[in-house]
Write a protein that holds these residues in place. Sequence first.
Motif, short mmCIF file in Angstrom:
data_model
loop_
_atom_site.label_atom_id
_atom_site.label_comp_id
_atom_site.label_asym_id
_atom_site.label_seq_id
_atom_site.Cartn_x
_atom_site.Cartn_y
_atom_site.Cartn_z
N LYS A 8 0.42 -0.85 -0.18
CA LYS A 8 0.19 -0.24 0.04
C LYS A 8 0.71 1.48 0.27
O LYS A 8 1.86 1.00 0.17
CB LYS A 8 -0.79 -0.12 1.46
N ALA A 9 0.31 2.47 -0.41
CA ALA A 9 1.17 3.87 -0.61
C ALA A 9 0.90 4.37 0.58
O ALA A 9 0.11 3.55 1.46
CB ALA A 9 0.53 4.37 -1.07
N ALA A 14 -0.43 9.12 -0.86
CA ALA A 14 -1.82 9.25 -0.65
C ALA A 14 -2.52 10.19 -2.45
O ALA A 14 -2.07 11.29 -1.48
CB ALA A 14 -2.80 8.83 0.40
N PRO A 206 -7.73 -2.32 -2.89
CA PRO A 206 -7.92 -1.55 -2.75
C PRO A 206 -9.82 -1.23 -3.30
O PRO A 206 -9.65 -2.06 -4.35
CB PRO A 206 -7.97 -0.13 -3.07
N GLN A 211 -8.76 4.41 -4.78
CA GLN A 211 -7.34 4.49 -4.93
C GLN A 211 -6.33 3.52 -5.38
O GLN A 211 -5.52 3.79 -4.65
CB GLN A 211 -8.36 3.96 -3.68
N GLU A 215 -3.02 3.56 -5.88
CA GLU A 215 -1.55 2.94 -5.30
C GLU A 215 -1.00 2.31 -6.12
O GLU A 215 0.59 1.91 -5.85
CB GLU A 215 -2.63 2.51 -4.08
N ALA A 219 3.30 2.31 -6.11
CA ALA A 219 3.74 1.15 -6.34
C ALA A 219 5.14 1.27 -7.19
O ALA A 219 5.88 0.43 -7.15
CB ALA A 219 2.97 0.36 -6.02
N THR A 267 -3.40 -2.43 -11.39
CA THR A 267 -3.06 -2.93 -10.18
C THR A 267 -2.49 -4.23 -10.37
O THR A 267 -1.69 -4.62 -10.37
CB THR A 267 -4.73 -2.75 -9.76
N HIS A 279 8.88 -1.65 -4.19
CA HIS A 279 8.47 -1.17 -4.40
C HIS A 279 8.81 0.17 -4.98
O HIS A 279 9.67 1.07 -4.27
CB HIS A 279 7.45 -0.47 -2.99
#
Length: 873
Positions: A8-9, A14, A206, A211, A215, A219, A267, A279
Amino acid sequence: MTTGPITKAAPDTATSAAEVRAVVADAAAFLAPTWPLADFIAVNPLSGLVDRPFADAAIAAADLFGARVTPEEAWLRAAWRHGRITDDDVRAALIRRHPEALRCPPLTLGGRTYEPVDLLSADLHQGITNPPPIRRARTATEVLAPDMAALLDTHTIQWCSAYLDEGQSTWRMPGRDRGFYHAWRALAAHDVTLPRRLRTRLGDLPERDEQAVAEALAALGVPEDQRTRYLQAHLACLPGFAAHIRWRGERQDSGIDLVAYLALRLTTEAAALTGTHTHGTAWNSASADLLDTRQATTGPEDRARHLLEALEITGTDAAQRTELARLLDRLPVEQRTLVWLDAYEDHYRSRLLRTLSRSAPEWTDAPPRAQVVCCIDPRSEGLRRHLEALGDYQTLGFAGFFAVAMRYRDLAGGAARAQCPGPITPRHTVTERPSEGRQRAAERSLTGRRVLAAADHSLHAAKDDLVAPFVLAESAGWLLGPLAAARTFAPGAVGAARAWWTRRITADPATEISLEDALTPEERTATAEGILTLMGLTRGFARLVVLCGHRAHTDNNPYQAALDCGACGGHPGGPNARTAAALLNDPQVRRHLSERGIGIPDDTRFVPAEHDTTTDTVRLLDTHLLPDTHGQDVDRLTADLRTAGAHLAAERCATLPGAPSHPSPRRAARHTRTRARDWAQAFPEWGLAGNAAFLIAPRALTRGIDLHGRLFLHDYDPDLDPAGTVLETILTAPLVVAHWINSQYYFAATDPQAFGAGSKALHNAVGGGLGVMTGPTGDLRSGLPWQSLTDGHRARHEPQRLLTIVQAPLHRLDTLIGRHTVLRHMFDHDWVGLAAREHPDQPWLRYTPTGWRPWCPAAAAPEDGRPPAPLRT
């Protein structure tokens, strides 16, 4: 290496949902939304780039799609060798496009002096060919893991097709009612087509698609200033699906938009690269290739050396070669095709303008036998010409939706369809109802339709079942097999028999258009006044005024809507013609029109009609609503329309593959009817192939001229439009639609792979009308099939940008162009050309952003008047 779910970020990275949606909207601006096949509307595939000059859009298209936006240089050189481009055309294009280069002093090479225009022309003819464009916008997966990039595309196609399916598949995507992202999120971890580790990483995503996008970008490590560019790269991977989803996203409650689409892709990509990159490092690892994929172009020194060899010029020193290289560098090799394109277009345009400058035939003041208002579609040009040749008929050109922006629900009910141009949102819904005393006939017809629909549904359902196809083959194969053979080898007879049987079961009842619940009395009068004012018909009415929409009947053709009326949303134009006629025949509307200065004689009747452009037959509609006093007029007009259509069919047969070469009108009419019923026919008609210009002028300018179906013809009399409001409407509505049509044909012809749809023979219709793929899988092909552009031996559409020709005061045009951004973009940025004059006895002028200039190709002579030095070629 990390093998768990996507990291996750961090909270400080965010991104708000609004910010994500803003950057996605910015990235998607280059995409033109595309409609499903059932509502096929021609669009400019680069409409998102029209705010840039055409030359800049060419660079962007190469960058994003790896696509050409001009014909190949070899093709253009061949056109020059065949006389389709002259040396004068090339010189004139050079003067307009690169005047600074031509102001350079003459060059002395090998003891001879050459003018810059001659050397640049020689480079166009014999210079090193420009290499094809390459796509520079690429994703990190494409650079770092090409096999995974291919799997990502397949994954995207699989889930988008499942969600967008409109009933073709017997399996419905679970959770579809929650929206695309939520349905995919719940199922992605169970997709066995993905590697197990990737499925594991997709198990914790998410809840919101915004979102997920934020993220995933974090990533991957995509910097904020590169995010728009990076999202464009993803959208360009499958531009067909992306463009259609953009269209879907603009509709309410569609459940899918480009944010959800990109959430799936990003994603999945981030999860795939997590196994090999920590990451936030993937983008950086790929950035060198992402930012340094510019294709090396030929340098000016190499071009100079090649040109000297081609012209057999020897004895030059280094300084002379350097001067030549500097001159050639003023015309970058990637811009040469733009010069060629200007020259190619102007060769046709100049001839056309000379043709339109000839003396117009005199028109008698006697009342016409009938007035026939046809759509501006180029396919109506031939019908108008042949009908006028039969006698005292007056024809007019008007946009085929007849200024009635509406939704239409036919007698069977169901969802209402939009019957108006794509840029317009319909405000009214009109319905078809049985005429007085015909209710029982209507009910019998609807019952027959339901029986046929149920039989068809049962047949398709049986084919989709696991065991039923075997039973179906055993029980009905003895009938369906011979029937399929008959449809192949005798399509005319089978089609006629099927039409007879259908009429027996579902005979068309007498119906009419219901306006009571659609428009208020004030709206009816305003709409009727707008119709007559826009078409310039406010006096001199004939006893019959025919409003003729058009349609195209074909069999087994997913692209049927592409042949129907573009002004009617890719649907037949009959409902619009019927609605407009009902308005203009309304006694109350006529009384109000008379109060506004438009007096329609009591014996004038407006009659709707529909021209089938595949068979060139015209059917008058709602004739049961006409009084008996007009029976003879209708019979005579019907006969003349049949004759005109047969002559047009004979004319078209010369261009149709497999048609008789010199048929009689009667034989030609029979052939085109058979062709329309042939389920194996790849060339039922040519649609709008060949379209090249949009004329806004009185019919007298073109009456009696064979324009070969290449012009949109919109009648316009500037004397009846002192305020310019009619011209403003024509330029900002019908012209924009014509530009979209022209652009779709143009780009499909210049780069069939990027902007076309490939061969019909390889099409796989998907999603119950969603679109077509080439083969069993792949991107949606959103353009035109090559059978709409060529017969395999000869191109039937010549790639030319649209030329607008207007006869109107120039200051009126200047005012309207200054007022409307869409017109400035089209005319100032070279997407559409503009020629105009104020009066018939004046020469045509060319519009430029800096003012009006004479339309004179002969201006290609050097400014100092010296003759050019000859070049050996």
